[in-house]
Design an enzyme around this catalytic site. Structure first.
Site, mmCIF file in Angstrom:
data_model
loop_
_atom_site.group_PDB
_atom_site.id
_atom_site.type_symbol
_atom_site.label_atom_id
_atom_site.label_comp_id
_atom_site.label_asym_id
_atom_site.label_seq_id
_atom_site.Cartn_x
_atom_site.Cartn_y
_atom_site.Cartn_z
ATOM 1 N N ARG A 1 0.889 -1.172 0.000
ATOM 2 C CA ARG A 1 0.000 0.000 0.000
ATOM 3 C C ARG A 1 0.921 1.214 0.000
ATOM 4 O O ARG A 1 1.508 1.538 1.032
ATOM 5 C CB ARG A 1 -0.884 0.002 1.244
ATOM 6 C CG ARG A 1 -1.745 -1.244 1.381
ATOM 7 C CD ARG A 1 -2.733 -1.090 2.517
ATOM 8 N NE ARG A 1 -3.316 -2.358 2.916
ATOM 9 C CZ ARG A 1 -4.310 -2.969 2.270
ATOM 10 N NH1 ARG A 1 -4.811 -2.422 1.191
ATOM 11 N NH2 ARG A 1 -4.791 -4.123 2.714
ATOM 12 N N ASP B 1 -12.175 -8.646 -0.071
ATOM 13 C CA ASP B 1 -13.347 -7.962 0.497
ATOM 14 C C ASP B 1 -14.572 -7.950 -0.421
ATOM 15 O O ASP B 1 -15.684 -7.690 0.039
ATOM 16 C CB ASP B 1 -13.002 -6.506 0.836
ATOM 17 C CG ASP B 1 -11.870 -6.395 1.841
ATOM 18 O OD1 ASP B 1 -11.590 -7.390 2.522
ATOM 19 O OD2 ASP B 1 -11.276 -5.303 1.937
ATOM 20 N N GLY C 1 -23.434 -21.727 9.586
ATOM 21 C CA GLY C 1 -24.510 -21.927 10.566
ATOM 22 C C GLY C 1 -24.389 -21.024 11.781
ATOM 23 O O GLY C 1 -24.820 -21.385 12.877
ATOM 24 N N ARG D 1 -6.267 -14.223 4.072
ATOM 25 C CA ARG D 1 -5.654 -13.686 2.848
ATOM 26 C C ARG D 1 -4.751 -14.703 2.143
ATOM 27 O O ARG D 1 -4.371 -14.502 0.990
ATOM 28 C CB ARG D 1 -4.851 -12.433 3.202
ATOM 29 C CG ARG D 1 -5.692 -11.221 3.498
ATOM 30 C CD ARG D 1 -5.540 -10.162 2.423
ATOM 31 N NE ARG D 1 -4.222 -9.610 2.432
ATOM 32 C CZ ARG D 1 -3.863 -8.520 3.130
ATOM 33 N NH1 ARG D 1 -4.760 -7.881 3.832
ATOM 34 N NH2 ARG D 1 -2.648 -8.067 3.072
HETATM 35 O O1 F6P Z 1 -8.538 -5.159 1.803
HETATM 36 C C1 F6P Z 1 -8.189 -6.451 2.189
HETATM 37 C C2 F6P Z 1 -7.951 -6.512 3.665
HETATM 38 O O2 F6P Z 1 -7.552 -7.827 3.983
HETATM 39 C C3 F6P Z 1 -9.102 -6.066 4.556
HETATM 40 O O3 F6P Z 1 -10.099 -7.052 4.699
HETATM 41 C C4 F6P Z 1 -8.380 -5.729 5.825
HETATM 42 O O4 F6P Z 1 -9.094 -4.807 6.594
HETATM 43 C C5 F6P Z 1 -7.110 -5.124 5.333
HETATM 44 O O5 F6P Z 1 -6.895 -5.645 4.038
HETATM 45 C C6 F6P Z 1 -5.904 -5.396 6.189
HETATM 46 O O6 F6P Z 1 -4.855 -4.701 5.635
HETATM 47 P P1 F6P Z 1 -3.336 -4.933 6.021
HETATM 48 O O7 F6P Z 1 -2.918 -6.271 5.463
HETATM 49 O O8 F6P Z 1 -2.626 -3.809 5.350
HETATM 50 O O9 F6P Z 1 -3.278 -4.905 7.492
#
Ligand code: F6P
Length: 322
Positions: free
Chosen positions: A72, A128, A186, A254
């Protein structure tokens, strides 16, 4: 269109490698030179690009994460940083960029393109499923299955001890993961950012007499405050006099090998992105709309209309858990 770059940006998502593979192999098939860029937009600024041959993407389709690495990179929102990057792209004669990522990544890419940069096509990649303009984003299916498997495991211990569990899933301000995982797992209650309710409301729902069942699973979307389930458990403790265990699934969602659905969508989107660039398109995003793959305008995350969470699924869950 002769030279293109592919990069991944924002949070990684399972299936990104399949998308990279499709961009690289399709690019070569249609006669393009394809470059990879390491670490998303940061790599573009730091000139970390390198040629990708068809064999460079062998044996990656089954792996989670991204072979190009990602990040990011907020500096990219600064004009002078993008200008530096534009000079580099012009000197390398780059005609097109395929950006695999989420909302923030598309914002950076759009700015770059409108300031005289190469053509841009985005591929939605985030667990997401929250990108305006598409009903599906790469990684969502793998993440929901990962979370579902975790809930199945939690249920074993929850029912053995007659315990109440709060399970927190990712998704930022979107409740897609929470709803799918809660319904399929569930869960007795599902809390989403789109349809919030207060702690006293939740407590009274929990205390409502139900079947002779002493263990419960409550799925909570993290919303804007990852970890919020810990505080919620304390509040529920006080309101109901019951004890709660908390499990935050976090980044486990992830990782992992992408599901068939994620690979298939990623491969088709990667191919479409390259075809779009060759046809002279830019500022577009590959999207699934009413189950069809197509190119749509790159969304404006501040104004684009998001696919809405289906409230019916929450109502269905209430019926099934009554
Ligand atoms: O956007 C994907 C995501 O996994 C979100 O669900 C989560 O809030 C965020 O990224 C976490 O970001 P990072 O890996 O930068 O902590």
């Amino acid at each position: 269109m002769k030279k293109i770059i592919v990069l991944t940006s924002g949070g990684d998502a399972p299936g990104m490698n399949a998308a990279i593979r499709a961009v690289v192999r399709s690019g070569h098939f249609y006669g393009l030179k394809v470059y990879g860029c390491q670490l998303g937009f940061q790599g573009l600024v730091e000139k970390k690009i390198f040629p990708l041959e068809p064999e460079s993407v062998a044996n990656c389709i089954q792996h989670g994460g991204t072979i190009l690495q990602t990040g990011r990179y907020l500096n990219f929102l600064q004009k002078d940083v993008r200008t530096q990057c534009l000079d580099f792209l012009h000197s390398e004669k780059i005609d097109g960029i395929v950006v695999i990522g989420g909302n923030g990544s598309f914002k950076g890419a759009s700015l770059l393109s409108s300031e005289g940069g190469p053509a841009i096509i985005g591929i939605p990649g985030t667990i997401d499923n929250d990108i305006p303009g598409t009903e599906y984003t790469i990684g969502f299916d793998t993440a929901r299955n990962t979370a579902l498997h975790a809930i199945d495991k939690i249920r074993d211990t929850a029912s053995s001890h007659n315990r109440l569990f709060l399970v927190e899933v990712m998704g930022r301000s979107s409740g897609f993961l929470a709803v799918d995982v809660g319904l399929a797992g569930g869960a007795e209650f599902i809390l989403t950012p789109e349809f919030p309710f207060t702690m006293p409301e939740l407590a009274s729902k929990i205390m409502k007499p139900r079947r002779e069942k002493l263990s419960s699973i409550i799925v909570i979307a993290e919303a804007d405050e990852p970890g919020r389930s810990i505080q919620m458990a304390k509040e529920l403790d006080e309101l109901t006099g019951l004890q709660y265990r908390v499990c935050i699934l976090g980044h486990t969602q992830r990782g992992g090998s992408p599901t068939l659905l994620d690979r298939k969508v990623a491969l088709s989107m990667g191919n479409l992105a390259v075809k779009g660039l060759i046809e002279g398109k830019s500022h577009k995003m590959t999207a699934i709309v009413r189950d069809e793959l197509m190119l749509v305008d790159i969304p404006d995350p501040d104004h684009g209309s998001r696919v809405l969470l289906n409230k019916y699924l929450l109502e269905l869950n209430d019926v099934l858990c009554s």
